[in-house]
Scaffold this motif. Structure first.
Motif, short mmCIF file in Angstrom:
data_model
loop_
_atom_site.label_atom_id
_atom_site.label_comp_id
_atom_site.label_asym_id
_atom_site.label_seq_id
_atom_site.Cartn_x
_atom_site.Cartn_y
_atom_site.Cartn_z
N ALA A 41 42.95 -3.52 14.65
CA ALA A 41 42.28 -3.02 13.45
C ALA A 41 42.23 -4.08 12.36
N GLN A 42 43.14 -5.05 12.40
CA GLN A 42 43.20 -6.07 11.37
C GLN A 42 42.38 -7.32 11.70
N GLN A 43 41.91 -7.43 12.93
CA GLN A 43 41.17 -8.63 13.32
C GLN A 43 39.75 -8.56 12.78
N PRO A 44 39.33 -9.63 12.10
CA PRO A 44 37.95 -9.64 11.60
C PRO A 44 36.97 -9.78 12.76
N ILE A 45 35.78 -9.23 12.57
CA ILE A 45 34.77 -9.39 13.61
C ILE A 45 33.85 -10.54 13.24
N SER A 46 33.24 -11.13 14.23
CA SER A 46 32.38 -12.29 13.99
C SER A 46 31.03 -11.84 13.44
N GLU A 47 30.31 -12.78 12.90
CA GLU A 47 28.97 -12.50 12.38
C GLU A 47 28.05 -12.03 13.51
N ASP A 48 28.22 -12.62 14.71
CA ASP A 48 27.43 -12.21 15.87
C ASP A 48 27.69 -10.75 16.22
N GLU A 49 28.97 -10.32 16.12
CA GLU A 49 29.30 -8.93 16.41
C GLU A 49 28.68 -7.99 15.38
N VAL A 50 28.66 -8.41 14.12
CA VAL A 50 28.04 -7.60 13.07
C VAL A 50 26.55 -7.44 13.37
N HIS A 51 25.90 -8.54 13.73
CA HIS A 51 24.47 -8.48 14.06
C HIS A 51 24.21 -7.56 15.25
N ARG A 52 25.07 -7.64 16.26
CA ARG A 52 24.90 -6.81 17.46
C ARG A 52 25.00 -5.33 17.10
N VAL A 53 26.01 -4.98 16.29
CA VAL A 53 26.20 -3.58 15.90
C VAL A 53 25.00 -3.09 15.07
N LEU A 54 24.54 -3.91 14.13
CA LEU A 54 23.39 -3.53 13.31
C LEU A 54 22.14 -3.34 14.16
N PHE A 55 21.97 -4.21 15.15
CA PHE A 55 20.83 -4.10 16.06
C PHE A 55 20.91 -2.82 16.90
N GLU A 56 22.10 -2.54 17.43
CA GLU A 56 22.29 -1.35 18.26
C GLU A 56 22.05 -0.06 17.48
N LYS A 57 22.37 -0.07 16.19
CA LYS A 57 22.18 1.11 15.35
C LYS A 57 20.75 1.20 14.82
N GLY A 58 19.94 0.18 15.11
CA GLY A 58 18.54 0.20 14.67
C GLY A 58 18.35 -0.21 13.22
N ILE A 59 19.39 -0.79 12.61
CA ILE A 59 19.29 -1.19 11.20
C ILE A 59 18.49 -2.48 11.07
N ILE A 60 18.64 -3.37 12.04
CA ILE A 60 17.83 -4.58 12.06
C ILE A 60 17.01 -4.58 13.35
N GLY A 61 15.84 -5.21 13.29
CA GLY A 61 14.92 -5.19 14.43
C GLY A 61 15.21 -6.24 15.47
N ASN A 62 15.88 -7.31 15.08
CA ASN A 62 16.24 -8.35 16.05
C ASN A 62 17.51 -9.06 15.58
N ILE A 63 18.16 -9.70 16.52
CA ILE A 63 19.38 -10.44 16.20
C ILE A 63 18.98 -11.86 15.82
N PRO A 64 19.34 -12.31 14.61
CA PRO A 64 18.96 -13.64 14.17
C PRO A 64 19.52 -14.73 15.10
N ASP A 65 18.75 -15.77 15.29
CA ASP A 65 19.15 -16.89 16.13
C ASP A 65 20.13 -17.75 15.35
N SER A 66 21.40 -17.75 15.76
CA SER A 66 22.42 -18.50 15.02
C SER A 66 22.22 -20.01 15.14
N SER A 67 21.45 -20.45 16.13
CA SER A 67 21.21 -21.89 16.27
C SER A 67 20.26 -22.38 15.18
#
Length: 95
Positions: free
Chosen positions: A33-59
């Motif tokens: 519960a104390q471990q921070p999640i990565s930015e990629d994980e945040v994007h994945r969750v937002l995408f799965e919930k339909g909040i964002i339409g695509n996952i930004p290319d981190s490259s």
């Protein structure tokens, strides 16, 4: 049961039971519960919930993004200008 349905059911519980559930979950997760999640994980969750339409290319991210400096503008804040312009247009449309 989806997580949304589960959350809906939890919200129906009395506050005392919600707090007990929260403590139990926190104890069961422990350090997880104390471990921070990565930015990629945040994007994945937002995408799965339909909040964002695509996952930004981190490259596409560059060090230049870190060097961003805001430009100071003289006058009213842009947000204030936008609000006043929308109000003006609203009055024009309602005529």
């Amino acid at each position: 049961m989806s997580s949304h349905e589960l959350l809906s059911e939890i919200q129906k519980l009395p506050v005392v039971e919600q707090r007990h559930l929260l403590r139990t979950l926190a104890e069961s997760l422990g350090d997880q519960a104390q471990q921070p999640i990565s930015e990629d994980e945040v994007h994945r969750v937002l995408f799965e919930k339909g909040i964002i339409g695509n996952i930004p290319d981190s490259s596409a991210y560059t060090d230049e993004d870190e060097d961003f400096e805001a430009i100071e503008v003289i006058g009213k804040p842009l947000s204030e200008t936008i609000i006043k312009e929308r109000q003006r247009r609203g009055r024009l449309l309602s005529r």
